[in-house]
Scaffold this active site. Structure first.
Site, mmCIF file in Angstrom:
data_model
loop_
_atom_site.group_PDB
_atom_site.id
_atom_site.type_symbol
_atom_site.label_atom_id
_atom_site.label_comp_id
_atom_site.label_asym_id
_atom_site.label_seq_id
_atom_site.Cartn_x
_atom_site.Cartn_y
_atom_site.Cartn_z
ATOM 1 N N GLN A 72 30.179 37.319 40.691
ATOM 2 C CA GLN A 72 29.624 38.120 39.743
ATOM 3 C C GLN A 72 30.145 38.177 38.468
ATOM 4 O OE1 GLN A 72 26.940 41.679 41.770
ATOM 5 N NE2 GLN A 72 28.975 42.181 41.668
ATOM 6 N N GLU A 109 29.690 35.334 36.006
ATOM 7 C CA GLU A 109 28.551 35.513 34.894
ATOM 8 C C GLU A 109 28.609 36.582 33.852
ATOM 9 O OE1 GLU A 109 24.572 36.253 37.007
ATOM 10 O OE2 GLU A 109 24.804 34.380 37.715
ATOM 11 N N GLU A 110 29.512 37.612 34.271
ATOM 12 C CA GLU A 110 30.047 38.634 33.531
ATOM 13 C C GLU A 110 30.988 38.097 32.361
ATOM 14 O OE1 GLU A 110 32.980 42.649 33.417
ATOM 15 O OE2 GLU A 110 31.933 42.081 35.235
ATOM 16 N N ARG A 111 31.466 37.197 32.590
ATOM 17 C CA ARG A 111 32.469 36.539 31.674
ATOM 18 C C ARG A 111 31.796 35.572 30.663
ATOM 19 N NH1 ARG A 111 37.087 36.048 36.441
ATOM 20 N NH2 ARG A 111 37.660 38.162 36.346
ATOM 21 N N ALA A 160 29.861 38.163 28.475
ATOM 22 C CA ALA A 160 30.651 38.762 27.432
ATOM 23 C C ALA A 160 30.924 37.923 26.263
ATOM 24 C CB ALA A 160 32.159 39.211 28.048
#
Length: 437
Positions: free
Chosen positions: A288, A291-293, A296
């Site tokens: 997860q 994908e968050e990085r 961002a």
């Protein structure tokens, strides 16, 4: 029950019609930058062909931009002043338009597209005139739900994923704790089995959407084994007895996004709320985080463009010592350097996404991108604020809001130092810890 994708797109019919075409059509699309400043002469290219985007991505961004300009941007200043925004209302509008499940399974209300569409969406959300709302949307669409979509049971997806995609509920992600931020392996929250339930005790800190959320994707220790193998992700309804929203944390930026401190006191949830396999939570969360990085990185591109363009416009009309601030070589050269850095970040992002949708491991590239994004946001917002002088130090200027908001990127989702550690590991330069005797 969530309607299928073609029904969910009723308010964006043209978008839906285009996305029903082959999403990987050989015809390349264009980079659509809906907020590029015209006052600065707009030297950026409106129709630059990008290798990961198609006409479908462009149409999606146009549809999203219309929603942003009608339903969000007119109210951002008010929501920032109130230090909250109506997340249920905003998410419902996004859900009705199909934006909260772009790469999620069709059977749960998603569109079944690849992750490049999430990145196109994240870029367009950068046209919202603050950092807090895009961040909150990102938690809903790309941070609290990937593991559930990939590994959750059908029952769990219908209970939690489908209404999240529809915008009927607000989701949050519970990883960080008071003593465990970037060091995920050291979290202390426990979920112990009792009968057919888990009994959860512990606390979570800095939880975006936590005050208004309806459920939390919670990382907790479910065993006593090695730290990387004893954690699990569990879906926890926030109205469950024992869940305490202790405070809405006051922050220096991201004002309109609520950030909670949470406590879990003998919270009982059924074991069927476990996502995937017990003990795999750490691994799922690392996936997860990737994908968050990347998300961002994408969400920062438009704000950085806006910062530079608005600074060009301001320094062009602001006079000092008989000429515009912009006419000073040190100023226009510095702005040129910053624009170059933004384009390099964009290229790194697109390369990373291209590899990711092919199924490649992009941990190193995503970590590099996250590191560069945080540092570039700090660098550009600081440099631009300097050229605004006293006006930049007022809350009336957008540059000051971005200066506050985007300082978080070097901290949240893995601090810069953690990114450097990951990169060093892939380079083979990270020192090996001494073996225990």
């Amino acid at each position: 029950m969530i309607k299928m994708a073609t029904m969910a797109m009723r308010s964006s019919s043209r978008f839906a019609r285009i996305l029903r075409l082959d999403a990987r059509s050989p015809q390349l699309g264009v980079r659509f930058s809906s907020s590029q400043s015209q006052v600065a002469g707009d030297t950026s290219e409106d129709l630059t062909h990008e290798s990961i985007f198609t006409e479908q991505h462009v149409e999606m961004r146009r549809s999203l931009n219309k929603l942003i300009e009608k339903e969000i941007n007119p109210f951002v200043d008010q929501w920032e002043a109130e230090k909250q925004f109506p997340s249920h209302e905003v998410f419902k509008k996004l859900g009705d338009a199909g934006f909260l499940g772009l790469n999620k399974p069709i059977e749960y209300g998603g569109l079944g597209l690849d992750f490049s569409y999430n990145i196109a969406m994240a870029e367009e959300l950068g046209n919202i005139k603050c950092g807090g709302i895009p961040m909150a949307i990102g938690v809903q669409s790309d941070m609290a739900t990937p593991a559930l979509a990939r590994f959750g049971s059908d029952e769990l997806k219908r209970q939690f994923l489908a209404p999240t995609i529809a915008g009927d509920v607000v989701a949050c992600l519970g990883v960080s704790e008071v003593g465990s931020g970037s060091d995920v392996a050291s979290i202390q929250t426990k979920a112990e089995k009792q009968g057919g339930d888990y009994i959860i005790n512990g606390g979570k800190m800095w939880i975006t959407n936590g005050i208004k959320s309806d459920w939390i994707c919670l990382l907790a220790n479910t065993g006593t084994g090695p730290a990387h193998q004893n954690k699990s992700l569990i879906c926890v309804p926030m109205d469950t007895k024992g869940v305490v929203r202790a405070q809405n944390i006051d922050k220096i930026g991201m004002w309109c996004s609520d950030t909670a401190q949470l406590y879990f006191e003998d919270v009982r949830v059924p074991q069927k709320n476990l996502i995937g396999q017990e003990g795999m939570g750490f691994t799922y969360q690392m996936l997860q985080f990737q994908e968050e990085r990347m998300w961002a990185m994408a969400a920062a591109l438009q704000p950085l463009e806006i910062l530079i363009n608005e600074t060009v416009a301001y320094t062009k009309q602001r006079k000092a010592f008989g000429k515009s601030i912009l006419d000073n070589q040190v100023v226009h050269y510095r702005l040129a350097e910053m624009q170059t850095e933004v384009e390099l970040l964009r290229s790194l992002l697109y390369r990373t996404i291209g590899l990711y949708i092919q199924g490649k491991d992009v941990t190193k590239l995503a970590s590099m991108g996250k590191l560069k994004t945080g540092r570039l946001c700090r660098e550009i917002s600081d440099s631009c604020l300097q050229y605004w002088g006293g006006m930049g130090f007022t809350t009336d200027a957008l540059v000051s809001r971005y200066y506050r908001d985007f300082r978080l990127i070097s901290i949240g989702g893995g601090a810069d130092e953690v990114m450097l550690s990951i990169i060093s590991k892939y380079m083979g330069t990270l020192p090996t810890p001494p073996k225990k005797k």
